[in-house]
Design a protein around this motif. Structure first.
Motif, PDB file in Angstrom:
ATOM      1  N   ASN B 144      14.580  -6.079  19.496  1.00 60.73           N
ATOM      2  CA  ASN B 144      14.401  -7.431  18.948  1.00 60.73           C
ATOM      3  C   ASN B 144      14.966  -7.509  17.529  1.00 60.73           C
ATOM      4  O   ASN B 144      15.664  -8.460  17.172  1.00 60.73           O
ATOM      5  CB  ASN B 144      12.918  -7.804  18.961  1.00 60.73           C
ATOM      6  CG  ASN B 144      12.345  -7.741  20.370  1.00 60.73           C
ATOM      7  OD1 ASN B 144      12.827  -8.421  21.270  1.00 60.73           O
ATOM      8  ND2 ASN B 144      11.335  -6.904  20.564  1.00 60.73           N
ATOM      9  N   ASN B 148      17.995  -9.820  16.519  1.00 61.36           N
ATOM     10  CA  ASN B 148      17.776 -10.868  15.501  1.00 61.36           C
ATOM     11  C   ASN B 148      18.677 -10.676  14.285  1.00 61.36           C
ATOM     12  O   ASN B 148      19.233 -11.634  13.746  1.00 61.36           O
ATOM     13  CB  ASN B 148      16.318 -10.868  15.043  1.00 61.36           C
ATOM     14  CG  ASN B 148      15.367 -11.301  16.148  1.00 61.36           C
ATOM     15  OD1 ASN B 148      15.774 -12.002  17.077  1.00 61.36           O
ATOM     16  ND2 ASN B 148      14.111 -10.881  16.054  1.00 61.36           N
ATOM     17  N   SER B 336       2.815 -11.452   9.498  1.00 58.44           N
ATOM     18  CA  SER B 336       3.400 -10.968  10.753  1.00 58.44           C
ATOM     19  C   SER B 336       2.498  -9.932  11.403  1.00 58.44           C
ATOM     20  O   SER B 336       1.720  -9.248  10.719  1.00 58.44           O
ATOM     21  CB  SER B 336       4.788 -10.375  10.511  1.00 58.44           C
ATOM     22  OG  SER B 336       5.366  -9.957  11.724  1.00 58.44           O
ATOM     23  N   SER B 373       9.943  -5.095  15.366  1.00 60.66           N
ATOM     24  CA  SER B 373       9.862  -6.530  15.624  1.00 60.66           C
ATOM     25  C   SER B 373       9.596  -6.771  17.100  1.00 60.66           C
ATOM     26  O   SER B 373      10.228  -6.163  17.963  1.00 60.66           O
ATOM     27  CB  SER B 373      11.173  -7.229  15.227  1.00 60.66           C
ATOM     28  OG  SER B 373      11.295  -7.292  13.823  1.00 60.66           O
ATOM     29  N   ASN B 376       8.271 -12.221  19.770  1.00 62.66           N
ATOM     30  CA  ASN B 376       7.789 -13.528  19.304  1.00 62.66           C
ATOM     31  C   ASN B 376       7.937 -13.683  17.792  1.00 62.66           C
ATOM     32  O   ASN B 376       7.988 -12.697  17.054  1.00 62.66           O
ATOM     33  CB  ASN B 376       6.316 -13.695  19.678  1.00 62.66           C
ATOM     34  CG  ASN B 376       6.121 -13.508  21.175  1.00 62.66           C
ATOM     35  OD1 ASN B 376       6.884 -14.057  21.968  1.00 62.66           O
ATOM     36  ND2 ASN B 376       5.138 -12.688  21.535  1.00 62.66           N
ATOM     37  N   SER B 377       7.965 -14.949  17.357  1.00 59.43           N
ATOM     38  CA  SER B 377       8.225 -15.214  15.944  1.00 59.43           C
ATOM     39  C   SER B 377       7.084 -14.717  15.051  1.00 59.43           C
ATOM     40  O   SER B 377       7.275 -14.522  13.855  1.00 59.43           O
ATOM     41  CB  SER B 377       8.455 -16.709  15.719  1.00 59.43           C
ATOM     42  OG  SER B 377       7.302 -17.423  16.125  1.00 59.43           O
ATOM     43  N   LEU B 380       7.659 -10.431  13.771  1.00 54.76           N
ATOM     44  CA  LEU B 380       8.912  -9.967  13.173  1.00 54.76           C
ATOM     45  C   LEU B 380       8.630  -9.113  11.945  1.00 54.76           C
ATOM     46  O   LEU B 380       7.812  -9.480  11.103  1.00 54.76           O
ATOM     47  CB  LEU B 380       9.796 -11.165  12.830  1.00 54.76           C
ATOM     48  CG  LEU B 380      10.086 -12.083  14.026  1.00 54.76           C
ATOM     49  CD1 LEU B 380      10.810 -13.351  13.574  1.00 54.76           C
ATOM     50  CD2 LEU B 380      10.901 -11.337  15.082  1.00 54.76           C
ATOM     51  N   GLU B 385      14.405 -11.520   9.239  1.00 52.28           N
ATOM     52  CA  GLU B 385      14.185 -12.144  10.544  1.00 52.28           C
ATOM     53  C   GLU B 385      13.236 -13.339  10.438  1.00 52.28           C
ATOM     54  O   GLU B 385      13.465 -14.378  11.057  1.00 52.28           O
ATOM     55  CB  GLU B 385      13.597 -11.123  11.523  1.00 52.28           C
ATOM     56  CG  GLU B 385      14.573 -10.051  11.959  1.00 52.28           C
ATOM     57  CD  GLU B 385      13.897  -8.983  12.790  1.00 52.28           C
ATOM     58  OE1 GLU B 385      13.537  -7.931  12.227  1.00 52.28           O
ATOM     59  OE2 GLU B 385      13.707  -9.210  13.994  1.00 52.28           O
ATOM     60  N   LEU B 386      12.169 -13.179   9.658  1.00 49.07           N
ATOM     61  CA  LEU B 386      11.170 -14.262   9.560  1.00 49.07           C
ATOM     62  C   LEU B 386      11.770 -15.527   8.957  1.00 49.07           C
ATOM     63  O   LEU B 386      11.303 -16.638   9.244  1.00 49.07           O
ATOM     64  CB  LEU B 386       9.979 -13.799   8.694  1.00 49.07           C
ATOM     65  CG  LEU B 386       8.988 -12.816   9.336  1.00 49.07           C
ATOM     66  CD1 LEU B 386       8.108 -12.156   8.271  1.00 49.07           C
ATOM     67  CD2 LEU B 386       8.112 -13.524  10.378  1.00 49.07           C
ATOM     68  N   THR B 387      12.774 -15.373   8.080  1.00 46.75           N
ATOM     69  CA  THR B 387      13.333 -16.539   7.373  1.00 46.75           C
ATOM     70  C   THR B 387      14.800 -16.799   7.718  1.00 46.75           C
ATOM     71  O   THR B 387      15.466 -17.557   7.009  1.00 46.75           O
ATOM     72  CB  THR B 387      13.224 -16.339   5.846  1.00 46.75           C
ATOM     73  OG1 THR B 387      14.113 -15.283   5.450  1.00 46.75           O
ATOM     74  CG2 THR B 387      11.807 -15.988   5.409  1.00 46.75           C
ATOM     75  N   LEU B 388      15.283 -16.163   8.760  1.00 49.03           N
ATOM     76  CA  LEU B 388      16.703 -16.294   9.144  1.00 49.03           C
ATOM     77  C   LEU B 388      17.626 -16.024   7.951  1.00 49.03           C
ATOM     78  O   LEU B 388      18.448 -16.866   7.569  1.00 49.03           O
ATOM     79  CB  LEU B 388      16.979 -17.678   9.742  1.00 49.03           C
ATOM     80  CG  LEU B 388      16.183 -18.022  11.015  1.00 49.03           C
ATOM     81  CD1 LEU B 388      16.568 -19.405  11.530  1.00 49.03           C
ATOM     82  CD2 LEU B 388      16.396 -16.981  12.102  1.00 49.03           C
TER      83      LEU B 388
END
Lengths: 439, 439
Positions: B144, B148, B336, B373, B376-377, B380, B385-388
C-alpha cells in the motif's frame, strides 16, 4: 587547520630502512602510512607503519624506547590495534607521531639499531583491516563515471539534474568491508535475464570492480551539528584504496526506487594502509573545474581554499590477473589508469554534504568517492564503462577477453600520489579474487 | 528453531508487580521486553525488563539472588548494558532468562520481597538506546505504501516491476539511530523549491514521519553465507517501533540515481523496548496474501511455514501533539492506525533477502520494515500518504491542519500485539519532537 607542508615532507629525506622491493617506491619516509597487523612479536593485532621494504611494529617501537610523549600516547590509544583511537586524537597528536616516526626512521637516526628488531618484512606481514568502520557512505563524484553509466540507460540525458549541485551518495554496508587479499564467492542474487520479464535467483553474471578512493573520518561531529567546508579538512584523517565490487545485473533489477543494495553489499575491499591527509599535503591541487553551464555552487559547498587545494594528484592503476595468466606465470595486465584529479567533487565537499543535515559522523567512518573515471577510454574505473555494460569485451594481451569478471579473476588496484619536485608516495594495493558461487 | 508457545505465554498468568498506569496493559507478564536504562542503584547503564508499572533492574535481580544459571549468565554478558551480548547467545539462554523472569514475577513468586528493591517506576526510568546497532537496512515492504507513494510521481505505473519479486531495501544510517524522546532540529538540506530549477539550501519544508517496525538480528552469519527462509527465525531476536523520519523535499532532489541519503540520515527514533520473537509467538499469523497476477515467489523466498506464520498481528497508533495542543493541555490526537498484518513481505523474508548475496549481518543489526500502511485512509503510515504529498492537509480536532510537520510538533507511535484468547502485549512508544532548524 589542515596539515601543511613541514619537515616530514622534505624531498631530501632518506631512511635507513632498506627499500629494494619493486613497490618500495610507494613507501618512502615521506609517506609513513598507518596499518594494523599481527605482530610477530606479540602475536596480537597492533598498529604499524610501512617504511621501505618493512613494517614497523609501533607497539614494539614504544617498548624499545624509540617513541615517547604524545607519539607513545597515540600508539597506546589503539585498543586491539584499531587505528580509530589514534584517528580520534587531536591532529597535533597524530602529527607528533608522524614527526617522531620521520626522525627515528631517517638515515641519521640514533635509534636505528634498537628499531631493527621492531621491523618485519612488509611482503610477509599479516595485514588486517586497519580501521573499525561503523558507517560507510559511498558517493558518486566522477562526472565521467556519472555520464558514462548514465548513457547506457539514458543516452539522451545521461546526467541527472542534481549532479552539478551536490555530491550524490548512498549508504553502503559497513559489515562487509574487508582488507586486501580477501577472496570471495561470486554473489548469488535476483536479476532479470536479458529479454525476460521473470527474475531468476542465480550467481551474478555481471560482477564488476569499482576503483575508488576511501576517505577516513578522524574527528566526528555531534548529532545535529554540521561540518563546514572550511572545517572539513580538520575531520579527515586519511585515505585508502577502495574497491566497491558490484553485481550489475542485481543492481539493475533491485535499484528502483531506493538505489543499490545487494549489488554492493557482498563485499568491498580496502587497501591495508591509511595514507594520512598530512602525508598528502604536497599533492593537493585545485578541485576539478566546474563544467560549462553548471549552476553556481551553493555557498555551503563553495570555499576558495577548497577550489584551490581540495583536489588530490593521485594516479590509480587497475590490473587484472586471470586464471590462465596465473597458470602461465604471467603478470597481471594493466586495464585502466584512472586519474583522481578529474574527480568533480572534493573529499571535503563530500564530508560537508554528508553532515549538512546534521547527520553525525564517527571516527573511523568511511566515505567512498565512487568510481574514479577520467575523460579518456584508458582511464575508466569499472568494467561497466570499459565494456559498455559487458557488450564490448576488452581484449587481454594473452588473447583472452572479458566483459565482466570470471571465476578466478583477480583484480589489483594501486595508487600513487605525484607532484613535481616531490618524492612520490603510494597507497599499497587493494586486491581481491572472485571464486565460484556457492550454490 | 523459532520459539513456540510455552508456559510464559499462559493467558492466566498474573504478576505481583502493580499495573495501574494507563499503558500498563502493554507490559503484562506475558511480554517481558528488554531494555537498557540508567540504574538508580548503580548509576550505570544496565539491562532491564518492563513489567506492569515498573522496570526491573536485571543486574540488581542477579545480585539479589533471584536469577541464576543461564539466566544470570545472560545478564552478565551485557557489557555496558547493551543487549547485544544477550542477543548473541543461543536461543536457549534468552529463553531461560525469559522463563526465570516469568517465574519470579508471577503472583506466586517466592522472591517478590527481595525483588521489590530492584524495581523502578517505569515512567521515571531513564531509558537508553537498548542495542548497539552497527548496520541498519531499511526496507519497503508495504504494497500500500509502495503504491501510494508511487502514485504521487507515476500515477499510471505506481509499483515498480521488482516489488512483487523481492523486498526492496536500502542501507540506512546507524550513527543517527536514537532512543524515544530525543528532540531534533529540523534538518537543513538541498532541495528544489516548487516550480524552480535552481536548488536552495534551507530548512526542509517537508519533514515527515514513517511508522515502521524495527527487526533486531540475534545470531549473525559469516560473510559469504546465506540465511535460508527456514532458518531466518533463528536469527531474529526481537522487534521495536521505528520512526524513520524523512525530509521529502530533500529526498526528491537527492535520490536520482542512488536512492535516499540525507533525507533519512538526520535521525531515526527507536522505542526503548525490545519485544522478543518468543514473546510474539501467540501473535504470529499468515503472511499477507500475494496480489492477483503477482509472479510466483522465487523458491528461496518461499516457505510454507513463512506463508502460514510469517506475519504478525500488530496494531500501530500514530498520534500528533502540536505546540497549540500542548499549550492548551490537550492530549495528542490519533492521526493513523496502521495494521502490520497488511505488510506484503515478512520480517523473515527481509533477512533472507538481505543475506542472499552472502552479506554478513551482525548481532544487533536493525532491519526496518519501511512505512506500514494499510489499504484504508485511516491506516497510512506517513504524512506523504495521509496528505498526498502535503497537498491535502489533514484537519486536527482543534481546528489546526497539517501538511508536513511544523516546528514543535511531537509524534508518538505505539503498537500492540493482539490475538483472540491471548493477553495483548505492547511495544511502548517511539516519540520525537521537531525543533526549529539551526541555521
Amino acid at each position: 587547520m589542515a596539515p601543511d607542508i613541514n619537515e616530514t615532507h622534505d624531498a631530501q629525506l632518506r631512511t635507513w630502512v632498506p627499500s629494494t622491493l619493486p613497490d618500495a617506491a610507494s613507501f618512502p619516509i615521506q609517506n609513513l602510512p598507518y596499518g594494523r597487523f599481527i605482530s610477530p612479536r606479540s602475536g596480537r593485532p597492533v598498529p604499524c607503519v610501512a617504511i621501505g621494504d618493512s613494517v614497523l611494529d609501533l607497539e614494539a617501537a614504544v617498548l624499545a624506547g624509540a617513541l615517547d610523549g604524545k607519539a607513545a600516547e597515540a600508539v597506546a590509544a589503539c585498543r586491539l590495534g584499531w587505528l580509530n583511537d589514534l584517528m580520534a586524537l587531536p591532529r597535533e597528536s597524530a602529527s607528533a607521531l608522524r614527526l617522531s616516526l620521520s626522525r627515528i626512521l631517517r638515515k641519521d637516526s640514533r635509534v636505528s639499531e634498537a628499531l631493527k628488531a621492531c621491523l618485519s618484512p612488509r611482503h610477509e606481514a599479516h595485514m588486517l583491516k586497519p580501521v573499525d568502520v561503523r558507517n560507510f557512505s559511498d558517493f558518486f563524484t566522477s562526472v565521467n563515471h556519472a555520464r558514462n553509466s548514465g548513457k547506457l540507460k539514458r543516452p539522451d540525458n545521461p546526467l541527472f539534474a542534481n549532479f552539478h549541485s551536490l555530491p550524490v551518495a548512498y549508504h553502503g554496508r559497513a559489515s562487509t568491508l574487508v582488507v586486501s587479499g580477501t577472496e570471495f564467492a561470486r554473489p548469488m542474487g535476483q536479476f532479470l535475464p536479458e529479454g525476460s520479464s521473470q527474475p531468476v535467483f542465480k550467481p551474478s553474471e555481471a560482477v564488476d570492480f569499482e576503483c575508488e578512493l576511501g576517505v577516513y573520518v578522524g574527528k566526528g561531529n555531534a548529532l545535529g551539528e554540521r561540518i563546514s567546508l572550511q572545517d572539513a579538512p580538520d575531520h579527515i584523517f586519511g585515505f585508502s584504496i577502495l574497491n566497491d565490487w558490484s553485481a550489475r545485473d542485481i543492481q539493475s533489477w533491485e535499484s528502483a526506487p531506493l538505489g543499490p543494495f545487494l549489488a554492493k553489499s557482498f563485499i568491498s575491499t580496502l587497501s591495508p594502509w591509511v595514507v594520512t591527509l598530512e602525508a598528502l599535503a604536497p599533492f593537493r591541487i585545485p578541485a576539478a573545474p566546474r563544467e560549462a553551464g553548471a549552476p553556481e555552487l551553493l555557498s555551503h559547498l563553495n570555499d576558495p581554499k577548497d577550489r584551490a587545494k581540495g583536489g588530490l594528484s593521485l594516479e590509480f592503476e587497475v590490473r587484472l590477473l586471470t586464471p590462465t595468466m596465473r597458470a602461465a606465470g604471467e603478470a597481471a595486465t594493466l586495464i585502466s589508469q584512472p586519474q583522481f584529479k578529474d574527480q568533480y567533487w572534493t573529499a571535503f565537499q563530500m564530508l560537508t554534504h554528508q553532515t549538512s543535515n546534521g547527520c553525525a559522523v564517527e571516527t573511523g567512518d568511511l566515505l567512498g568517492t565512487g568510481t574514479i573515471s577520467g575523460p579518456n577510454s584508458a582511464e575508466l574505473g569499472c568494467l561497466m564503462e570499459l565494456t559498455l555494460g559487458g557488450k564490448r569485451k576488452i581484449l587481454l594481451p594473452n588473447g583472452e577477453s572479458r566483459g565482466y569478471l570470471e571465476d578466478g579473476d583477480e583484480l589489483i588496484i594501486s595508487a600513487q600520489a605525484t607532484a613535481p619536485g616531490c618524492v612520490s608516495i603510494g597507497f599499497g594495493r587493494s586486491t581481491g579474487r572472485v571464486l565460484v558461487a556457492q550454490a
